[in-house]
Motif scaffolding. Sequence first.
Motif, PDB file in Angstrom:
ATOM      1  N   ASN A 290      -5.627   2.589   1.224  1.00 47.11           N
ATOM      2  CA  ASN A 290      -6.214   1.469   1.970  1.00 47.11           C
ATOM      3  C   ASN A 290      -7.746   1.565   1.975  1.00 47.11           C
ATOM      4  O   ASN A 290      -8.442   0.554   1.834  1.00 47.11           O
ATOM      5  CB  ASN A 290      -5.669   1.454   3.394  1.00 47.11           C
ATOM      6  CG  ASN A 290      -6.078   0.198   4.137  1.00 47.11           C
ATOM      7  OD1 ASN A 290      -5.938  -0.901   3.634  1.00 47.11           O
ATOM      8  ND2 ASN A 290      -6.600   0.366   5.354  1.00 47.11           N
ATOM      9  N   ARG A 291      -8.275   2.797   2.125  1.00 52.61           N
ATOM     10  CA  ARG A 291      -9.730   2.982   2.120  1.00 52.61           C
ATOM     11  C   ARG A 291     -10.331   2.547   0.789  1.00 52.61           C
ATOM     12  O   ARG A 291     -11.406   1.934   0.751  1.00 52.61           O
ATOM     13  CB  ARG A 291     -10.090   4.445   2.399  1.00 52.61           C
ATOM     14  CG  ARG A 291     -10.199   4.786   3.876  1.00 52.61           C
ATOM     15  CD  ARG A 291     -10.938   6.091   4.087  1.00 52.61           C
ATOM     16  NE  ARG A 291     -10.389   7.191   3.320  1.00 52.61           N
ATOM     17  CZ  ARG A 291      -9.367   7.947   3.716  1.00 52.61           C
ATOM     18  NH1 ARG A 291      -8.779   7.704   4.881  1.00 52.61           N
ATOM     19  NH2 ARG A 291      -8.932   8.931   2.969  1.00 52.61           N
TER      20      ARG A 291
ATOM     21  N   ARG B 200      -3.520  -9.760   3.798  1.00 50.48           N
ATOM     22  CA  ARG B 200      -2.609  -8.783   4.382  1.00 50.48           C
ATOM     23  C   ARG B 200      -1.586  -9.496   5.255  1.00 50.48           C
ATOM     24  O   ARG B 200      -1.942 -10.183   6.207  1.00 50.48           O
ATOM     25  CB  ARG B 200      -3.401  -7.738   5.171  1.00 50.48           C
ATOM     26  CG  ARG B 200      -4.213  -6.800   4.263  1.00 50.48           C
ATOM     27  CD  ARG B 200      -5.371  -6.150   4.974  1.00 50.48           C
ATOM     28  NE  ARG B 200      -6.005  -5.118   4.162  1.00 50.48           N
ATOM     29  CZ  ARG B 200      -6.880  -5.368   3.182  1.00 50.48           C
ATOM     30  NH1 ARG B 200      -7.211  -6.615   2.894  1.00 50.48           N
ATOM     31  NH2 ARG B 200      -7.417  -4.362   2.495  1.00 50.48           N
TER      32      ARG B 200
ATOM     33  N   SER C  20      -2.087   9.400   0.185  1.00 53.69           N
ATOM     34  CA  SER C  20      -1.655   8.871   1.480  1.00 53.69           C
ATOM     35  C   SER C  20      -1.942   7.377   1.539  1.00 53.69           C
ATOM     36  O   SER C  20      -2.895   6.891   0.908  1.00 53.69           O
ATOM     37  CB  SER C  20      -2.385   9.583   2.617  1.00 53.69           C
ATOM     38  OG  SER C  20      -3.762   9.241   2.594  1.00 53.69           O
ATOM     39  N   PRO C  21      -1.150   6.601   2.295  1.00 52.93           N
ATOM     40  CA  PRO C  21      -1.427   5.171   2.441  1.00 52.93           C
ATOM     41  C   PRO C  21      -2.834   4.899   2.982  1.00 52.93           C
ATOM     42  O   PRO C  21      -3.484   3.944   2.562  1.00 52.93           O
ATOM     43  CB  PRO C  21      -0.346   4.705   3.428  1.00 52.93           C
ATOM     44  CG  PRO C  21       0.783   5.659   3.214  1.00 52.93           C
ATOM     45  CD  PRO C  21       0.133   6.978   2.937  1.00 52.93           C
ATOM     46  N   SER C  22      -3.309   5.767   3.893  1.00 48.91           N
ATOM     47  CA  SER C  22      -4.651   5.549   4.445  1.00 48.91           C
ATOM     48  C   SER C  22      -5.727   5.710   3.364  1.00 48.91           C
ATOM     49  O   SER C  22      -6.716   4.967   3.349  1.00 48.91           O
ATOM     50  CB  SER C  22      -4.918   6.518   5.601  1.00 48.91           C
ATOM     51  OG  SER C  22      -4.836   7.865   5.163  1.00 48.91           O
ATOM     52  N   ALA C  23      -5.536   6.667   2.440  1.00 51.06           N
ATOM     53  CA  ALA C  23      -6.510   6.861   1.356  1.00 51.06           C
ATOM     54  C   ALA C  23      -6.512   5.660   0.413  1.00 51.06           C
ATOM     55  O   ALA C  23      -7.578   5.212  -0.041  1.00 51.06           O
ATOM     56  CB  ALA C  23      -6.187   8.136   0.588  1.00 51.06           C
TER      57      ALA C  23
ATOM     58  N   ILE D 107       0.836  -1.200   0.000  1.00 51.29           N
ATOM     59  CA  ILE D 107       0.000   0.000   0.000  1.00 51.29           C
ATOM     60  C   ILE D 107       0.872   1.251   0.000  1.00 51.29           C
ATOM     61  O   ILE D 107       0.576   2.229  -0.687  1.00 51.29           O
ATOM     62  CB  ILE D 107      -0.948  -0.024   1.215  1.00 51.29           C
ATOM     63  CG1 ILE D 107      -2.099  -1.001   0.948  1.00 51.29           C
ATOM     64  CG2 ILE D 107      -1.499   1.365   1.520  1.00 51.29           C
ATOM     65  CD1 ILE D 107      -3.105  -1.124   2.055  1.00 51.29           C
ATOM     66  N   ARG D 108       1.966   1.210   0.757  1.00 52.26           N
ATOM     67  CA  ARG D 108       2.832   2.393   0.840  1.00 52.26           C
ATOM     68  C   ARG D 108       3.437   2.731  -0.525  1.00 52.26           C
ATOM     69  O   ARG D 108       3.428   3.882  -0.958  1.00 52.26           O
ATOM     70  CB  ARG D 108       3.949   2.156   1.861  1.00 52.26           C
ATOM     71  CG  ARG D 108       4.903   3.346   2.019  1.00 52.26           C
ATOM     72  CD  ARG D 108       6.039   3.017   2.966  1.00 52.26           C
ATOM     73  NE  ARG D 108       6.798   1.857   2.505  1.00 52.26           N
ATOM     74  CZ  ARG D 108       7.707   1.914   1.525  1.00 52.26           C
ATOM     75  NH1 ARG D 108       7.940   3.047   0.891  1.00 52.26           N
ATOM     76  NH2 ARG D 108       8.366   0.829   1.179  1.00 52.26           N
TER      77      ARG D 108
ATOM     78  N   ALA E  25       0.832   4.086  -2.823  1.00 48.00           N
ATOM     79  CA  ALA E  25       0.488   5.458  -2.442  1.00 48.00           C
ATOM     80  C   ALA E  25       1.513   6.451  -2.985  1.00 48.00           C
ATOM     81  O   ALA E  25       1.169   7.532  -3.464  1.00 48.00           O
ATOM     82  CB  ALA E  25       0.382   5.565  -0.924  1.00 48.00           C
TER      83      ALA E  25
END
Length: 305
Positions: free
Chosen positions: A33-34, A50, A28-31, A18-19, A22
């Motif tokens: 992942n979402r 995962r 961002s990694p969180s975006a 994911i990183r 991104a």
Amino acid sequence: MITQAAKVFEMVARYGSIRKAADRVNASPSAVNRQILNLEREFGVPLFERHARGMRLTQAGQTVLEQIRDWQRNDQHLRSTVERLAGSSGVQIRVGIMECFAAEFLPDVFAAFRDQYPGATLNASVGGTADIARLLMAGSIDLAILFNLPPDHGLKVVHEVQVPLGAAMSPDHALASNGELHLEDLCDHPLALADNSLTIGPVVSALLERLRIPVKRAVTTNSLSALKSFAKRGDGVSILTSADVYQEVRERQLKFVQIERARMFELLSVAVRDDKAISRGSQLMVTLVCEAIDQVCGGQTLRQH
């Protein structure tokens, strides 16, 4: 016509991270992942396993990936078909390029391109290697010309040339009449050097460390234009590549002398996202760019498309 979610999914699958995905899509990694979680919610099954070391596709995820890549190939085929239907006026070429190739090299190549596509338009993005690679991975450009592409880039390199380093100086400089130069010859002269934010910076630093002799660092900058201006004024010498000073040498504003036995070079690459899924116009542009690079750089060609 491919959704951002599909692009993000393909990037995570490509890198298993994911990183890294991104970084490539400038999110961002969180975006990221979402978006993956939203897709899994939409399909009702896990698409990735995962693990501590990254993301691994499930069987369902592999099926989704194959479909997305089919869509991407079909999208490129559609664009190529529309190009042909629209005629030469409908062709747009999107290129990511380093600063040293923007002023003369790219206009010359595009002029040759317009011989076959008279109404074509050009969208050129000038930047550093990391920025250009991100644009190419995101599908925002069709091809990229960049130095020292990292090994985990995930792009398709279609042409690669080793471009040797040399000393760039005013034609009136005391060293300009030398047929060849060694590193030791530069020690008594002020130097203008690239900082480490430019890809050539670490290469030059490693080169000078071999000397174990103090050098006169008059200028350190991330501006290629400033390095060349320093050399043109006769204030000293800059260590660059033949590609960096191609225009100035052609116009006799600078003299470029290769550093003998330096065994240091920059790796210049022409890259696309997927060489099997680019339009006919982009294929022609790639060919013209590769031919021009071989003429301009005078380096050793490592790979040809």
